[in-house]
Structure formats: structure tokens, C-alpha cells
Design a protein around this motif. Structure first.
Motif, PDB file in Angstrom:
ATOM      1  N   GLU A 120       0.905  -1.146  -0.061  1.00 50.04           N
ATOM      2  CA  GLU A 120      -0.002  -0.139   0.102  1.00 50.04           C
ATOM      3  C   GLU A 120       0.874   1.251  -0.131  1.00 50.04           C
ATOM      4  N   ASP A 121       1.809   1.440   0.858  1.00 46.39           N
ATOM      5  CA  ASP A 121       2.644   2.604   1.009  1.00 46.39           C
ATOM      6  C   ASP A 121       3.942   2.839  -0.221  1.00 46.39           C
ATOM      7  N   GLY A 122       4.456   3.627  -0.371  1.00 52.39           N
ATOM      8  CA  GLY A 122       5.382   3.780  -1.301  1.00 52.39           C
ATOM      9  C   GLY A 122       6.650   3.359  -0.478  1.00 52.39           C
TER      10      GLY A 122
ATOM     11  N   ASP B 143     -10.069 -13.735  -0.028  1.00 51.97           N
ATOM     12  CA  ASP B 143     -10.539 -12.659   0.883  1.00 51.97           C
ATOM     13  C   ASP B 143      -9.501 -11.835   1.502  1.00 51.97           C
ATOM     14  N   GLY B 144      -8.390 -11.903   1.322  1.00 51.48           N
ATOM     15  CA  GLY B 144      -7.268 -11.158   1.912  1.00 51.48           C
ATOM     16  C   GLY B 144      -7.198  -9.743   1.663  1.00 51.48           C
ATOM     17  N   GLU B 145      -6.716  -9.193   2.669  1.00 55.18           N
ATOM     18  CA  GLU B 145      -6.704  -7.473   2.442  1.00 55.18           C
ATOM     19  C   GLU B 145      -5.966  -7.086   0.950  1.00 55.18           C
ATOM     20  N   ILE B 146      -4.963  -8.040   0.767  1.00 51.82           N
ATOM     21  CA  ILE B 146      -4.191  -7.791  -0.326  1.00 51.82           C
ATOM     22  C   ILE B 146      -4.090  -8.820  -1.303  1.00 51.82           C
ATOM     23  N   PRO B 147      -3.912  -8.705  -2.794  1.00 46.32           N
ATOM     24  CA  PRO B 147      -3.458  -9.916  -3.483  1.00 46.32           C
ATOM     25  C   PRO B 147      -2.433 -10.806  -3.106  1.00 46.32           C
ATOM     26  N   ASN B 148      -2.482 -12.017  -3.611  1.00 45.35           N
ATOM     27  CA  ASN B 148      -1.620 -13.266  -2.915  1.00 45.35           C
ATOM     28  C   ASN B 148      -0.109 -12.924  -3.557  1.00 45.35           C
ATOM     29  N   SER B 149       0.152 -12.008  -4.476  1.00 39.77           N
ATOM     30  CA  SER B 149       1.300 -11.831  -4.716  1.00 39.77           C
ATOM     31  C   SER B 149       1.540 -10.459  -5.377  1.00 39.77           C
ATOM     32  N   PRO B 150       2.861 -10.079  -5.390  1.00 40.62           N
ATOM     33  CA  PRO B 150       3.247  -8.630  -5.876  1.00 40.62           C
ATOM     34  C   PRO B 150       3.129  -8.679  -7.389  1.00 40.62           C
ATOM     35  N   PRO B 151       2.852  -7.459  -7.857  1.00 39.87           N
ATOM     36  CA  PRO B 151       3.026  -6.088  -7.445  1.00 39.87           C
ATOM     37  C   PRO B 151       2.003  -5.599  -6.589  1.00 39.87           C
ATOM     38  N   PHE B 152       0.834  -6.228  -6.275  1.00 44.43           N
ATOM     39  CA  PHE B 152      -0.154  -5.774  -5.465  1.00 44.43           C
ATOM     40  C   PHE B 152      -1.098  -4.830  -6.346  1.00 44.43           C
TER      41      PHE B 152
END
Length: 462
Positions: free
Chosen positions: A263-265, A453-462
Motif C-alpha cells: 500500500e505505502d510507497g 478474501d485477503g486484504e491484499i492480493p496473494n502476490s506482488p506487485p499488488f
């Protein structure tokens, strides 16, 4: 082979490490080959008893793709039910899938990445000098692009238009056009890092790219190596496909993992160096945090409490960043809000010892999409990559850690090392010409089959 995904009943609370072992690809029939699994029967029995009162959690569909670079094999597992925790649903012998390479040539599948919809998998093959692309629905090889010796990591760009490949031996980043609709793949551009003016002005003498990820600012960040003594960072503008910034190892000695904040830079990097007992030198285990908006280092070498920092991964709720040390088989949990270590991981592999020859060597990790488990590859006793002192392990396969308890709850050993005698292992370690191929697990990826259902996808780059 097309298989139907099973629905997984996640089991929490078991702390016994049972070993699920299926040798090679010999038993691959209809995905039920684990009926004849070998291993520690007593341990598996204990697991079954311990899970009687376990809490049943939400069902999630996913697959674990584990790359055995020692035998040129990709094993695909899905969560099972009952006594067997994970069932193998596919076993890909890369010499039988149509790779355009000599039959007796080594391929060495090293790292894996998925397209944003998980419908395609890109596998970088170091010795094979290429990137292989599989259609994940039916495990068919649909792309085979020769990108150069030491093709170490290949990942899809955020828009899935390209696959960028870190080519160690040619000090280059290859750009492969990925026409997924037509399943057509070809190299269309290449960055020669050693010849780049920005890289040279940074004082970088060796510019071999190791790993990279995208930073959310239209750029990719590449670590250099493979040795800590060749470390550094190169930042590439994605659209222009040219080097924007470069840092020498004196400024930013990262030589392994790359992970953007969800989320953050911020961007996380690891730095690892094996110890040298003969010279009496200590190793290195550190992580760095780079502010991608301000282009500055905000955490300058925090200790990972062990030696040879290597792979790392976010939990899907974004609350924890797990980091592992390959040589010492341990690691830490970092709070991504403060970027400080908040907990230590005692062991990623079950064999832990003060003697390096008797402990596991973990390498790459990835979470289950519901955040229940962390999957971690374990190197074999005859590793094909990495410093032998740090990368030599005991049990080749992958371990399953419960994220809440930090404990190992399963170890999956697709090709049991007990099936190889000591002479065969020694011959492989010494590089004898007629030595058999010994399992050595390095890359691993988790393919999500449904909505997570996670808060972020399961792999980068999100």
C-alpha cells in the motif's frame, strides 16, 4: 492432465511435522498418488489424532507449484482432506513437455511467477537459458523463449504485457512480449546493464541482475549479485525501458529479494552473505527499506537475526512481512507499519542444528491466499545454486508453517531423499559426470483458483 480443484478444510492447531513423500513422477494417476505416500507413518498418525478437535476455517481453492531444479521437475499440489494434508495433482518432467533443448541438457527451473489472473505461469531456467510459460488450467507449455545463460527470475509486468527476465551471466534484463490472447511470446528488447552510463557512473563494476519487482511508480527495482560483494540496485523506468537510477553496493548492498509494500510507497530488499568458517568470517543477514516516492533509503540495513538473508513474503492481511535466513534456517517477522522486527522464526525447515551440515536450508516462500500457511522451499544436500555452505540442506521439498503459531505443521517431500543412497548424494555433491540428479527445491508459487478474501492480493506487485 486437467484436474478439478478440491475444497480445502484448513486445519489449525497441529504442531507435528509429518512428511508427505511421493517419489518423482512415478505414481501420477488421477491426482490420488498420495495413497501410497511414504514417510513417517507415526508422525502422520499423530497429526490425524491432533486434528480431531481442530478448528475448521474458511474454504479456499489454490495450488502450490514447487520447482525441483535438481531433477528438472515441477510438482503441483493442492490442499487435501483428512490424513494427507496435500495431494499432488500434476508432475511436470520438463524433458517431456516439449522444451526446445537437447534431451541431455540441464534445464534447472529456478523461479516462478504468475500473470495477474493466475492463468499463466512464467518459469525462469538458469542452465536452460530460457523462460518457459505454462497455461495453468491444463499445465500445457505454451511459451519457450531463449533469454540467455543464468536466466534467474522472470516476472510479468503489472499489465501482463511483458515478462522481464534477470539474466545474470549476460548482465542484462530481457524484455519478452507476452501476447496472452494468442499465447505468443518473443524477446523484443534488452537492457545491457554493464554498458549503461547511469550504472557506470554509480561505480558499479559487476551489473548482474538477480531479482526484481515493480514499485508502483512505473518502475522495476532490480538487485545485483549474486554475491554480496557484487551487490547493488538498479531502477528501470518501465515505459521507456531504460535505467533511471543506480546504487552501488557501498550505498545499497542488496543482492537478493525484492518486495514492494502492498500500500505505502516503500520497497523492501534483502542482503545476504554466507559465513566463511575457513577464513573465520561472519556472514550477513540484513533487510533494507527504500522510499520509492522520495528515492531514498529509509531503513539502512536492519538485522534479520541470522545469516544469509534471502526470501521473504507478506501475509495476505498486510500485517506481517516474513524474512528468512538461508544458512541458519531461521528468520524474523517485520511489522510493515514500523519496519521493525517484532518476532523471530526459530526454524523454517524441521532439521535445525548448530552444525550447518545437519540443518535445512530454506530459500523461497509464499503464503496461502487465506493467510493460514506460509510455504517455504527447502534445498537438497546437493544444491545446484547458491554458496554450498549456506544452501546445502537436509530435506528437499517444501515446509508448511502455520502463520499464527509460527510452527511447522507439514513437510512435503515429493522426491524423498531417502530413496537416494549416500554414494549417489556424494557423487552429486562432488560434481561427478555420472552422478544422478538429486532433488533440490528452490522456486515456489501459489496459484489462486478462486477469489481470495485477503486484504491484499496473494502476490506482488499488488
Amino acid at each position: 492432465m486437467q484436474t478439478n480443484s478440491t475444497r480445502r478444510r484448513f486445519i489449525a492447531g497441529s504442531t507435528t511435522a509429518g512428511i508427505v513423500a511421493v517419489a518423482g513422477c512415478l505414481s501420477e494417476t488421477d491426482g490420488d498418488e498420495t495413497d501410497d505416500a511414504t514417510g513417517d507413518d507415526d508422525a502422520n498418525g499423530d497429526d490425524a489424532e491432533e486434528t480431531d478437535d481442530a478448528t475448521e476455517l474458511e474454504d479456499v481453492d489454490y495450488e502450490v507449484w514447487a520447482l525441483d531444479q535438481g531433477t528438472d521437475t515441477i510438482h503441483v499440489y493442492e490442499p487435501g482432506e483428512g490424513e494427507t494434508e496435500f495431494d499432488r495433482v500434476e508432475c511436470l518432467d520438463l524433458h517431456d513437455v516439449g522444451v526446445d533443448i537437447a534431451a541431455d541438457a540441464d534445464i534447472v527451473p529456478h523461479m516462478i511467477d504468475f500473470s495477474s489472473d493466475y492463468e499463466y505461469a512464467a518459469v525462469a531456467c538458469t542452465a536452460g537459458r530460457r523462460v518457459l510459460v505454462f497455461r495453468t488450467e491444463d499445465y500445457e507449455l505454451v511459451g519457450d523463449v531463449e533469454t540467455g545463460p543464468g536466466s534467474h527470475m522472470a516476472i510479468f509486468s503489472p499489465d501482463d504485457e511483458y515478462i522481464h527476465v534477470d539474466v545474470i551471466d549476460e548482465e542484462a534484463v530481457a524484455r519478452v512480449d507476452a501476447d496472452l490472447e494468442n499465447e505468443s511470446f518473443e524477446e523484443v528488447d534488452r537492457l545491457e546493464l554493464a554498458e549503461d552510463e547511469t550504472v557506470q557512473e554509480a561505480g558499479i563494476e559487476s551489473a548482474s541482475p538477480i531479482c526484481h519487482q515493480f514499485d508502483g511508480q512505473g518502475r522495476s527495482i532490480h538487485t545485483l549479485g549474486p554475491s554480496y560483494h557484487d551487490a547493488g540496485v538498479v531502477i528501470v523506468d518501465h515505459e521507456a525501458f531504460e535505467v533511471e537510477r543506480a546504487y552501488s553496493g557501498d550505498e545499497l548492498p542488496a543482492n537478493c529479494g525484492t518486495m514492494p509494500h502492498f500500500e505505502d510507497g516503500k520497497f523492501y530488499l534483502t542482503a545476504g552473505l554466507p559465513s566463511d568458517p575457513e577464513e573465520g568470517e561472519d556472514g550477513v543477514g540484513e533487510y533494507y527499506v527504500y522510499d520509492v516516492e522520495a528515492d531514498e533509503i529509509v531503513v539502512d540495513g536492519e538485522s534479520t537475526r541470522g545469516v544469509d538473508a534471502h526470501g521473504f513474503w507478506f501475509t495476505p492481511d498486510g500485517e506481517e512481512l516474513w524474512v528468512l535466513n538461508r544458512e541458519t534456517n531461521d528468520g524474523v517477522v517485520v511489522d510493515p507499519e514500523t519496519d521493525e522486527v517484532v518476532e523471530e522464526i526459530d526454524a523454517y525447515g524441521p532439521a535445525q542444528s548448530d552444525d550447518p551440515a545437519e540443518r535445512d536450508a530454506p530459500d523461497i516462500m509464499w503464503t496461502s491466499p487465506d493467510g493460514e500457511y506460509m510455504f517455504v522451499t527447502l534445498r537438497g544436500p546437493a544444491p545446484l545454486s547458491g554458496d554450498p555452505h549456506a544452501a546445502t540442506g537436509v530435506t528437499p521439498g517444501f515446509s508448511v508453517l502455520d502463520i499464527e503459531s509460527r510452527e511447522i505443521v507439514d513437510v512435503v517431500e515429493p522426491d524423498p531423499i531417502d530413496d537416494y543412497d549416500d554414494d549417489e548424494v556424494q557423487a552429486a555433491q562432488e560434481g561427478e559426470a555420472d552422478a544422478p540428479a538429486i532433488p533440490d527445491f528452490h522456486g515456489l508459487g501459489v496459484r489462486v483458483l478462486g477469489d481470495a478474501d485477503g486484504e491484499i492480493p496473494n502476490s506482488p506487485p499488488f
